[in-house]
Motif scaffolding. Structure first.
Motif, PDB file in Angstrom:
ATOM      1  N   MET A  65       9.138   1.111   5.330  1.00 47.66           N
ATOM      2  CA  MET A  65       8.672   1.253   6.802  1.00 47.66           C
ATOM      3  C   MET A  65       7.573   0.273   6.953  1.00 47.66           C
ATOM      4  O   MET A  65       6.744  -0.288   6.067  1.00 47.66           O
ATOM      5  CB  MET A  65       8.075   2.498   6.910  1.00 47.66           C
ATOM      6  CG  MET A  65       6.815   2.990   6.003  1.00 47.66           C
ATOM      7  SD  MET A  65       6.134   4.564   6.313  1.00 47.66           S
ATOM      8  CE  MET A  65       7.659   5.684   5.828  1.00 47.66           C
ATOM      9  N   ASN A  66       7.412  -0.202   8.291  1.00 51.99           N
ATOM     10  CA  ASN A  66       6.318  -0.909   8.737  1.00 51.99           C
ATOM     11  C   ASN A  66       5.094  -0.072   8.512  1.00 51.99           C
ATOM     12  O   ASN A  66       5.055   0.784   8.793  1.00 51.99           O
ATOM     13  CB  ASN A  66       6.642  -1.611  10.219  1.00 51.99           C
ATOM     14  CG  ASN A  66       7.878  -2.626   9.945  1.00 51.99           C
ATOM     15  OD1 ASN A  66       8.247  -3.062   8.929  1.00 51.99           O
ATOM     16  ND2 ASN A  66       8.242  -2.796  11.143  1.00 51.99           N
ATOM     17  N   PRO A  67       4.035  -0.920   8.356  1.00 55.56           N
ATOM     18  CA  PRO A  67       2.573  -0.495   8.471  1.00 55.56           C
ATOM     19  C   PRO A  67       2.261   0.012   9.803  1.00 55.56           C
ATOM     20  O   PRO A  67       2.993   0.105  10.662  1.00 55.56           O
ATOM     21  CB  PRO A  67       1.638  -1.537   7.954  1.00 55.56           C
ATOM     22  CG  PRO A  67       2.482  -2.612   7.283  1.00 55.56           C
ATOM     23  CD  PRO A  67       3.819  -2.515   8.157  1.00 55.56           C
ATOM     24  N   ASP A  68       1.187   0.729  10.132  1.00 61.25           N
ATOM     25  CA  ASP A  68       0.754   1.438  11.270  1.00 61.25           C
ATOM     26  C   ASP A  68       0.748   0.131  12.303  1.00 61.25           C
ATOM     27  O   ASP A  68       0.356  -0.886  12.177  1.00 61.25           O
ATOM     28  CB  ASP A  68      -0.704   1.835  11.027  1.00 61.25           C
ATOM     29  CG  ASP A  68      -0.874   2.802   9.743  1.00 61.25           C
ATOM     30  OD1 ASP A  68       0.199   2.898   9.095  1.00 61.25           O
ATOM     31  OD2 ASP A  68      -1.920   3.130   9.669  1.00 61.25           O
ATOM     32  N   LYS A  69       1.160   0.855  13.483  1.00 65.49           N
ATOM     33  CA  LYS A  69       0.972  -0.184  14.670  1.00 65.49           C
ATOM     34  C   LYS A  69      -0.123   0.016  15.159  1.00 65.49           C
ATOM     35  O   LYS A  69      -0.949   1.187  15.273  1.00 65.49           O
ATOM     36  CB  LYS A  69       2.159   0.164  15.662  1.00 65.49           C
ATOM     37  CG  LYS A  69       3.546   0.030  15.192  1.00 65.49           C
ATOM     38  CD  LYS A  69       4.702   0.570  16.378  1.00 65.49           C
ATOM     39  CE  LYS A  69       6.039   0.212  15.854  1.00 65.49           C
ATOM     40  NZ  LYS A  69       6.895   0.601  16.815  1.00 65.49           N
ATOM     41  N   PRO A  94       7.488  -4.617   3.682  1.00 70.59           N
ATOM     42  CA  PRO A  94       7.227  -3.286   4.242  1.00 70.59           C
ATOM     43  C   PRO A  94       6.860  -2.369   3.232  1.00 70.59           C
ATOM     44  O   PRO A  94       6.737  -2.594   2.010  1.00 70.59           O
ATOM     45  CB  PRO A  94       8.840  -3.037   4.593  1.00 70.59           C
ATOM     46  CG  PRO A  94       9.345  -4.235   4.876  1.00 70.59           C
ATOM     47  CD  PRO A  94       8.779  -5.294   3.765  1.00 70.59           C
ATOM     48  N   LEU A  95       6.030  -1.105   3.652  1.00 72.44           N
ATOM     49  CA  LEU A  95       5.487  -0.287   2.655  1.00 72.44           C
ATOM     50  C   LEU A  95       6.644   0.459   2.184  1.00 72.44           C
ATOM     51  O   LEU A  95       7.493   0.833   2.657  1.00 72.44           O
ATOM     52  CB  LEU A  95       4.706   0.694   3.823  1.00 72.44           C
ATOM     53  CG  LEU A  95       4.085   1.911   2.900  1.00 72.44           C
ATOM     54  CD1 LEU A  95       2.847   1.480   1.994  1.00 72.44           C
ATOM     55  CD2 LEU A  95       3.500   3.056   3.833  1.00 72.44           C
ATOM     56  N   ARG A  96       6.549   0.487   0.875  1.00 73.46           N
ATOM     57  CA  ARG A  96       7.797   1.163  -0.110  1.00 73.46           C
ATOM     58  C   ARG A  96       7.278   2.293  -0.840  1.00 73.46           C
ATOM     59  O   ARG A  96       6.194   2.237  -1.417  1.00 73.46           O
ATOM     60  CB  ARG A  96       8.218   0.005  -1.020  1.00 73.46           C
ATOM     61  CG  ARG A  96       9.307  -0.907  -0.092  1.00 73.46           C
ATOM     62  CD  ARG A  96       9.622  -1.746  -1.192  1.00 73.46           C
ATOM     63  NE  ARG A  96      10.648  -2.742  -0.530  1.00 73.46           N
ATOM     64  CZ  ARG A  96      10.179  -4.002  -0.075  1.00 73.46           C
ATOM     65  NH1 ARG A  96       9.093  -4.397  -0.177  1.00 73.46           N
ATOM     66  NH2 ARG A  96      11.061  -4.885   0.684  1.00 73.46           N
ATOM     67  N   LEU A  97       7.479   3.464  -0.753  1.00 75.59           N
ATOM     68  CA  LEU A  97       7.319   4.634  -1.508  1.00 75.59           C
ATOM     69  C   LEU A  97       8.806   5.271  -2.019  1.00 75.59           C
ATOM     70  O   LEU A  97       9.626   5.053  -1.568  1.00 75.59           O
ATOM     71  CB  LEU A  97       6.771   5.806  -0.372  1.00 75.59           C
ATOM     72  CG  LEU A  97       5.447   5.275   0.142  1.00 75.59           C
ATOM     73  CD1 LEU A  97       5.805   5.015   1.600  1.00 75.59           C
ATOM     74  CD2 LEU A  97       4.564   6.374  -0.086  1.00 75.59           C
ATOM     75  N   VAL A  98       8.386   5.533  -3.245  1.00 75.69           N
ATOM     76  CA  VAL A  98       9.732   6.296  -4.118  1.00 75.69           C
ATOM     77  C   VAL A  98       9.467   7.565  -4.100  1.00 75.69           C
ATOM     78  O   VAL A  98       8.419   7.944  -4.754  1.00 75.69           O
ATOM     79  CB  VAL A  98       9.820   5.535  -5.249  1.00 75.69           C
ATOM     80  CG1 VAL A  98      10.892   6.275  -6.329  1.00 75.69           C
ATOM     81  CG2 VAL A  98      10.000   4.037  -5.067  1.00 75.69           C
ATOM     82  N   VAL A  99      10.448   8.509  -3.857  1.00 70.13           N
ATOM     83  CA  VAL A  99      10.284   9.869  -3.890  1.00 70.13           C
ATOM     84  C   VAL A  99      11.246  10.511  -4.821  1.00 70.13           C
ATOM     85  O   VAL A  99      12.286  10.208  -4.606  1.00 70.13           O
ATOM     86  CB  VAL A  99      10.266  10.552  -2.432  1.00 70.13           C
ATOM     87  CG1 VAL A  99      10.259  12.040  -2.637  1.00 70.13           C
ATOM     88  CG2 VAL A  99       9.380  10.023  -1.440  1.00 70.13           C
ATOM     89  N   GLU A 113      -3.091  -1.932   5.986  1.00 70.34           N
ATOM     90  CA  GLU A 113      -4.309  -2.450   5.272  1.00 70.34           C
ATOM     91  C   GLU A 113      -3.882  -3.629   4.164  1.00 70.34           C
ATOM     92  O   GLU A 113      -4.615  -4.326   3.819  1.00 70.34           O
ATOM     93  CB  GLU A 113      -4.887  -1.204   4.180  1.00 70.34           C
ATOM     94  CG  GLU A 113      -5.510  -0.222   4.944  1.00 70.34           C
ATOM     95  CD  GLU A 113      -6.556  -0.731   5.970  1.00 70.34           C
ATOM     96  OE1 GLU A 113      -7.420  -1.281   5.598  1.00 70.34           O
ATOM     97  OE2 GLU A 113      -6.540  -0.155   7.166  1.00 70.34           O
ATOM     98  N   THR A 114      -2.767  -3.831   3.831  1.00 70.95           N
ATOM     99  CA  THR A 114      -2.361  -4.696   2.979  1.00 70.95           C
ATOM    100  C   THR A 114      -2.398  -6.293   3.573  1.00 70.95           C
ATOM    101  O   THR A 114      -3.005  -7.063   2.627  1.00 70.95           O
ATOM    102  CB  THR A 114      -0.930  -4.651   2.706  1.00 70.95           C
ATOM    103  OG1 THR A 114      -0.459  -3.150   2.223  1.00 70.95           O
ATOM    104  CG2 THR A 114      -0.467  -5.583   1.571  1.00 70.95           C
ATOM    105  N   ALA A 115      -2.324  -6.530   4.899  1.00 64.48           N
ATOM    106  CA  ALA A 115      -2.640  -7.856   5.330  1.00 64.48           C
ATOM    107  C   ALA A 115      -4.305  -8.131   5.324  1.00 64.48           C
ATOM    108  O   ALA A 115      -4.413  -9.334   4.821  1.00 64.48           O
ATOM    109  CB  ALA A 115      -2.113  -7.667   6.779  1.00 64.48           C
TER     110      ALA A 115
END
Length: 621
Positions: free
Chosen positions: A536-540, A520-525, A577-579
């Motif tokens: 979160m999952n990437p764009d559907k 899953p997409l990981r962001l640190v704030v 885009e990662t896939a």
């Protein structure tokens, strides 16, 4: 409500800097033309003003193609400190002290023109109280030349507001200013204007610096030219400076906190940005609502369809849809109390609004440009209404083209929901939120003035770009959002040739790599007192096979084979885009390993292969 204007010392000093340059000019009763300059000590006066302000002293009076034989004075004032108010007051003071009464305000585009017109309207009563009269402004319109007659012969302080295109464009309509008009007594409008020997005020002169523009300005035969900007590019005789650092230290503008968002472009990143805008807004609103201060957030986007999509039943674009979802999620847990009741009284669909140009035929919002007056009329008409707590709109989506000409003192949060563009001034965009906030009485409120900017790039990049455009104030690091390290990018090369490989081998490698590496997409704030982690999952996407085929240049059959073989949990992550990066990496690895010629292998998929040697711009097919 109405904004309250007060006389402030820093603005009074800016007015005096111009007016005192003509200290020995005798008063002359106003007439159809400004009285000529008769002062013989202009250079001495200018130098005295500069010495008083600690500015470099002029050796000689500066010239300009816009006014070769007239004074050219520069006033530098940071965005958000009220330069429009200052030059209107300067106009009134020049009239009071010397009797000059014919003025032209020149602006680079419609947006600023409409903002200036609105400021004249809002300050009229204030100047009436101070001077016993008020300026009489009008916007130049080649189809309404009767206003020019009033400019020539009318009593009082006459001010014509004109945008550059109205006298510097080759269009038939804009050339009318130089042509004899049957309905105007066979006179040329330009002759009527120049006969008044007007004092020309240029707003944002850095955008009116071409040779053609300056030559066009010279046709007004100005008595003098006064230039007001935060970022002068061409210097003349600088008589006043209020730079960004001074404005910040004197608490004349909001301080800035930046939230930098790093990560893979797409709906996931935009969702985090919108979430951060809403979060910052709610935090400020909890603090300021009890004090009667309306909080506004401004979100810059680059396409109307991302906010208003007329092809959908609800007409919500992607950003508006995300906003509604995130707003509901973030407000759901608000505890009972006055603020909770305030939130409950505002339906989510009414608390956000878009301000864009309007297509007169369809009534639909459209992508606007600097010539779309409809958009600016709407924004400027609502500027004061937006400050009222009775008005439900708190989040404003606006086109990036509207970064000039409009601001509101109660913009506390800005979201840059668009790709960064080096041709777009960050200072102009950020400047829309720098003014000091006001309460429900329209009076300025101290101790609350901080602007949070949620940027579409790293904190460091945004701040560096901001500071590169001038001596800017200190910027605080608010939250820093960064993307977890992405898989290595595939090899890129401009000179390629066709290669072929075994699809079954590629499918097997990609299935293993996707199951092992896709997450899953990981962001640190990060903030000073907390760290938030997003997963979160990437764009559907509606067509994941087509989506990946386009980005990997593989056939749909091969992509389908990969997607049917991976685990279900991995399949849910294949929209981003990662896939595609992982598949491209495996494809590149096969190429780098040395694949036999196409004739000796099955040739389901053909893909560019890097060649040795000097790269060329053309790709061999």
């Amino acid at each position: 409500m109405r904004l309250q204007f007060q006389v402030q010392q820093f603005q009074t000093e800016a007015v005096a800097a111009v007016v005192d340059c003509f200290a020995d000019q005798p008063y002359a009763a106003p007439g159809p033309a400004n009285a000529p300059l008769v002062t013989g000590r202009l250079l001495s006066n200018v130098r005295a003003v500069q010495r008083r302000a600690g500015l470099p002293l002029s050796g000689t009076l500066a010239g300009s193609e816009a006014a070769p034989d007239a004074p050219n004075l520069d006033v530098e004032m940071e965005t958000g400190t009220g330069k429009t108010y200052v030059y209107i007051k300067t106009i009134m003071e020049l009239n009071r002290r010397y009797g000059w009464s014919r003025f032209i305000v020149v602006v680079p585009g419609v947006a600023i023109r409409e903002g200036v017109r609105k400021t004249f309207e809002m300050t009229a009563e204030h100047f009436q109280q101070w001077y016993g009269t008020r300026p009489r402004p009008f916007t130049y319109d080649s189809s309404a030349l009767h206003e020019l007659e009033r400019f020539r012969s009318g009593a009082g302080v006459q001010v014509m507001i004109i945008n550059l295109q109205a006298f510097n464009s080759a269009s038939r309509e804009n050339r009318r200013i130089y042509e004899e008009q049957d309905g105007f007594g066979s006179r040329r409008p330009i002759d009527v204007i120049r006969s008044a020997r007007p004092i020309v005020v240029i707003d944002e002169p850095q955008r009116i610096g071409s040779t053609r523009s300056l030559e066009s300005l010279s046709r007004f035969d100005p008595l003098m030219v006064l230039r007001y900007s935060a970022t002068h590019r061409v210097r003349h005789d600088l008589v006043h400076r209020l730079d960004a650092l001074t404005a910040y230290r004197q608490k004349l503008v909001k301080r800035i906190t930046v939230v930098g968002i790093e990560g893979e472009p797409g709906a996931g990143k935009r969702r985090v940005q919108i979430r951060e805008v809403i979060r910052a807004h709610l935090e400020k609103e909890r603090q300021l609502h009890p004090r009667g201060v309306k909080v506004l957030s401004l979100l810059f986007i680059d396409q109307v369809v991302k906010y208003r999509d007329y092809s959908r039943c609800d007409q919500l674009g992607d950003y508006a849809r995300i906003f509604v979802e995130e707003y509901r999620a973030l407000t759901a847990g608000e505890p009972d109390g006055d603020y909770r009741r305030y939130l409950d009284g505002i339906p989510v669909e009414r608390t956000h609004q878009g301000y864009f140009a309007i297509d007169r035929r369809t009534g639909h919002m459209i992508d606007g440009s600097a010539s779309d007056v409809d958009a600016y009329d709407l924004i400027l008409r609502d500027r004061e209404r937006l400050l009222s707590l009775d008005e439900p709109v708190r989040f404003v989506f606006s086109h990036s083209a509207l970064r000039e000409g409009w601001d509101n003192p109660n913009v506390f949060v800005m979201g840059m929901l668009k790709r960064s563009d080096n041709t777009v001034s960050r200072r102009q965009e950020v400047g829309r939120g720098l003014r000091l906030a006001v309460d429900q009485r329209g009076e300025r409120t101290a101790g609350i003035n901080e602007l949070t900017v949620v940027a579409d790039e790293s904190y460091a990049s945004f701040v560096a770009g901001l500071q590169a455009e001038g001596d800017f104030r200190k910027v605080t690091d608010g939250r820093r959002a960064r993307r977890s390290p992405a898989p290595a990018a595939m090899i890129t090369c401009e000179d390629v040739e066709r290669v072929a490989f075994d699809s079954a081998d590629l499918v097997a490698r990609c299935v293993a790599a996707l199951d092992d590496g896709l997450a899953p997409l990981r962001l640190v704030v990060q903030t000073a007192d907390r760290t938030l982690r997003y997963s979160m999952n990437p764009d559907k996407v509606l067509d994941p096979v087509g989506h990946l085929a386009e980005r990997t240049r593989l056939t749909r059959r091969t992509i389908a084979a990969i997607l049917t073989a991976i685990r279900p949990a991995t399949f849910a992550l294949c929209g981003g885009e990662t896939a595609a990066e992982i598949i491209n990496r495996e494809k590149a690895a096969l190429i780098s390993a040395g694949v036999p010629p196409a004739a000796s292998r099955s040739a389901d998929d053909r893909t560019p292969r890097p060649r040795a040697g000097r790269p060329r711009s053309a790709t061999r097919r």
